[in-house]
Design a protein around this motif. Structure first.
Motif, PDB file in Angstrom:
ATOM      1  N   SER A 536       0.840  -1.201   0.000  1.00  0.00           N
ATOM      2  CA  SER A 536       0.000   0.000   0.000  1.00  0.00           C
ATOM      3  C   SER A 536       0.873   1.248   0.000  1.00  0.00           C
ATOM      4  N   LYS A 537       0.260   2.380  -0.214  1.00  0.00           N
ATOM      5  CA  LYS A 537       0.990   3.642  -0.186  1.00  0.00           C
ATOM      6  C   LYS A 537       1.678   3.831   1.162  1.00  0.00           C
ATOM      7  N   GLU A 538       0.960   3.497   2.243  1.00  0.00           N
ATOM      8  CA  GLU A 538       1.509   3.660   3.593  1.00  0.00           C
ATOM      9  C   GLU A 538       2.749   2.783   3.791  1.00  0.00           C
ATOM     10  N   GLU A 539       2.706   1.568   3.244  1.00  0.00           N
ATOM     11  CA  GLU A 539       3.856   0.665   3.371  1.00  0.00           C
ATOM     12  C   GLU A 539       5.060   1.191   2.593  1.00  0.00           C
ATOM     13  N   GLU A 548       6.262  10.678  -0.622  1.00  0.00           N
ATOM     14  CA  GLU A 548       4.863  10.542  -1.032  1.00  0.00           C
ATOM     15  C   GLU A 548       4.713  10.451  -2.547  1.00  0.00           C
ATOM     16  N   LYS A 549       5.487  11.280  -3.287  1.00  0.00           N
ATOM     17  CA  LYS A 549       5.404  11.231  -4.751  1.00  0.00           C
ATOM     18  C   LYS A 549       5.808   9.859  -5.287  1.00  0.00           C
ATOM     19  N   MET A 550       6.888   9.321  -4.731  1.00  0.00           N
ATOM     20  CA  MET A 550       7.339   7.986  -5.152  1.00  0.00           C
ATOM     21  C   MET A 550       6.277   6.948  -4.835  1.00  0.00           C
ATOM     22  N   ALA A 551       5.716   7.030  -3.627  1.00  0.00           N
ATOM     23  CA  ALA A 551       4.697   6.058  -3.208  1.00  0.00           C
ATOM     24  C   ALA A 551       3.478   6.114  -4.127  1.00  0.00           C
TER      25      ALA A 551
END
Length: 667
Positions: A536-539, A548-551
């Motif tokens: 997930s984004k959080e992981e 955040e951009k990379m995620a």
């Protein structure tokens, strides 16, 4: 000019020249071209000659060079490495000739190329290379022996058992420079501005392995105390260096008059572009060593030598068109198409325009007369527009609303300068994506260069990266310049790439914002492609250095059905999707001393390479950074540790030697 005005201008020039001198000699990051620096220095010298009382001991005109970096051990030169006075035109050369002949009578000159690189000294004891150093401030340099040893044409043992110090210019050949920048761009790193900066940066790497990969070269041009070697002229000295096993530049000539020197310079201007290395001028030296001694030195340079500097590389031509190209990420880049014009011996027809904002800012229009600048191997760029030469036929240029390759609507993403095509089926993006996938830092498939990829794509043999693993010998052998042996080698290279560790595949996929370093971090953390796809984004954000951009980019990529199908196909074709490097232990699961600590490595390590030490520490849950700060927990200091060790002491940070680090790693 009145004295008070002159005094104020001298103060301004001191500040400017000192700033530019520091950027050039110490930081290796000049903010202005050599021509601007030389112009200011010439102005300062002219004022000081008119008002001698304004010449102070700390004037830049009295300095030999810049301050010395603390990253390497300091070295005292046996004799100072002085700078040369400059000539900018024929009049300056004739003035130099007149001064020389007035002092010593008739002379011969030895005329040599001024290599655009990094001046170094090489010390030999009983014929064996013992130390190499940078010029530094002319008196004190930096010990870069290990890096210089990686230059293959520097003999580690001379042909005679002499104890001497020789001087030379280390440089990066044009081809090496082009290859280096290509790799840096593939890694999403900033390319070097020119071969000189690239050479200087390479020789100041603390890890000699990096310098070894840069394919540097050197021309040796003098011995510190040449008269002790039994030779009588500069020309004989160069022949003697050849005999000792050094590489000297044979593009040199002995001239009897300054007229012959000027003819030689004009000849070299036309040959300059065909040389395999960059030069920024011509050096003229009085040939006789006896006459050199008689002429002596000023405080900062020899009276028997001068450097002719080539004029600024700027010309005027007409902008005929603006061509658009689409890159791997969909960014649309404008390029100026010019009426062919000769610059430094090469014909220029294209120049960089960077982006739409630059075109608007400079008010660049089709059919404008424009000033083109080209310095060394830097891509030519449009400097400015000659607005006063407009005749009314010029046309404003507007970026298109549709992609020039596929016709899809272009978009401008918030906070970005470039217009982008977001069509995943855009032919240009697919072609550039394939080139990126096979590049050295990605899947490293030897033999699959841009030309071959372009042919494969044009013949509809590949559309996705998975298609590369379906190629047959029958398909390859029919390509242009692709024989049986080349086809076999390419197929073997493709097959070998299947064994790559996950980070190479991840980088090769070209996911937005994911460079080589981020790909390695992600592969090390998640270990398999399956786990990456499910994260997930959080992981993703929990992983060190993943923002955040990379995620967001990762989540978007792994949600696309066509990408999931591509990854499944690559697995089916036998491409490895697991991380093969050292496993990284989570901080909470590690009982190592290094777990959760921020560590800096400095100085030369003998047992482990710096990269290996970093990998082992990070595998145990530690974090290795490049600079010492209050957040640093530990500094590992090898031999010749410099400013980082001093900073650690200043901040009371714990310091270990390599032996203690290895002991802790083995626990």
């Amino acid at each position: 000019m009145e004295k008070e005005v002159a005094k104020h201008r001298v103060e301004q020039l001191h500040a400017l020249i000192n700033k530019y001198n520091y950027e050039y000699h110490t930081l290796d990051d000049p903010s202005v071209p050599d021509s601007e620096y030389d112009k200011l220095m010439k102005e300062l010298i002219a004022i000081e000659e008119k008002f001698p009382e304004l010449k102070t001991p700390d004037s830049p005109s009295q300095r030999v060079g810049g301050a010395v970096l603390d990253a390497f051990q300091k070295v005292q030169h046996k004799t100072p490495m002085l700078s040369l006075g400059n000539a900018f035109n024929e009049e300056d050369l004739r003035d130099f000739d007149r001064r020389v002949r007035q002092a010593v009578g008739d002379v011969d000159y030895n005329v040599e190329l001024k290599i655009d690189g990094l001046a170094v000294s090489l010390r030999y004891e009983n014929g064996v290379f013992v130390r190499g150093a940078t010029r530094g401030d002319g008196t004190t340099g930096e010990d870069i022996s290990e890096n210089l040893k990686t230059i293959r044409n520097i003999p580690l043992k001379m042909n005679r058992d002499l104890s001497i110090e020789v001087r030379g210019e280390a440089f990066m050949p044009k081809r090496s420079f082009e290859q280096l920048n290509k790799v840096r761009i593939e890694r999403e790193e900033e390319p070097f501005a020119n071969p000189r900066n690239a050479a200087a940066g390479s020789l100041r790497q603390l890890d000699p392995k990096i310098a070894a990969k840069r394919n540097l070269d050197i021309f040796v041009y003098s011995i510190a105390e040449l008269d002790e070697m039994g030779v009588e002229t500069q020309n004989e000295g160069l022949d003697f260096l050849d005999e000792l096993g050094f590489k000297t530049n044979h593009e040199r000539k002995k001239c009897s008059t300054i007229e012959e020197v000027i003819v030689f310079i004009e000849e070299l201007k036309t040959k300059r572009a065909d040389l395999s290395y960059e030069i920024d001028g011509i050096v003229i030296k009085v040939n006789s060593l006896h006459q050199q001694e008689e002429l002596g030195f000023t405080a900062k340079s020899p009276r028997w030598a001068i450097a002719y500097k080539f004029p600024a590389e700027e010309v005027v031509t007409t902008l005929l068109d603006i061509e658009l190209s689409v890159g791997r990420t969909g960014a649309v880049t404008p390029t100026a198409i010019l009426e062919p014009v000769k610059v430094a011996g090469t014909t220029v027809q294209r120049a960089s325009l960077h982006n739409e904002d630059l075109i608007k800012e400079k008010d660049i229009r089709l059919f404008d007369k424009v000033v083109i600048k080209k310095a060394g191997d830097i891509i030519p760029e449009v400097v400015n527009v000659l607005i006063d030469q407009r005749n009314g036929e010029e046309k404003e240029f507007n970026m298109p609303e549709e992609c020039p390759e596929c016709g899809s609507k272009l978009v401008r993403i918030e906070e970005e300068v470039a217009l982008r095509c977001i069509n995943p089926e855009c032919p240009a993006q697919i072609r550039e994506g394939l080139i990126h996938f096979v590049s050295r830092q990605a899947m490293n498939i030897e033999g699959l260069g841009e030309r071959v990829i372009a042919q494969l794509f044009r013949e509809s043999l590949v559309h996705t990266v998975a298609d590369l693993y379906k190629l047959s010998k029958d398909q390859l052998i029919n390509l242009e310049r692709m024989g049986e042996k080349s086809s076999d080698n390419l197929l073997q290279s493709i097959e070998k790439s299947k064994e790559n560790s996950l980070e190479r595949l991840l980088f090769g996929l070209g996911i937005r914002f994911i460079g080589a370093k981020a790909a390695k971090t992600l592969a090390q953390h998640f270990e398999t492609l399956d786990r990456l796809q499910q994260a997930s984004k959080e992981e993703f954000i929990e992983v060190d250095e993943i923002g955040e951009k990379m995620a967001d980019a990762l989540v978007t990529y792994f949600q696309k059905e066509e990408m999931l199908n591509l990854l499944a196909e690559l697995k089916q074709l036998g491409v490895n999707t697991e991380y093969k490097g050292p496993k990284k232990i989570k901080v909470e699961d590690s009982d190592s001393y290094f777990a959760g600590k921020t560590i800096v490595l400095t100085g030369k390590l003998n047992e482990l390479s710096r990269n290996d030490a970093k990998a082992e520490i990070e595998a145990l849950g530690g974090k290795v950074t490049g600079s010492v700060s209050k957040k640093t927990d530990l500094v590992i200091a090898g031999e010749a540790a410099g400013s980082k060790l001093a900073k650690a002491s200043e901040l009371n940070i714990e310091v270990w030697d390599e032996k203690r680090m290895i002991s802790e790693l083995k626990k």
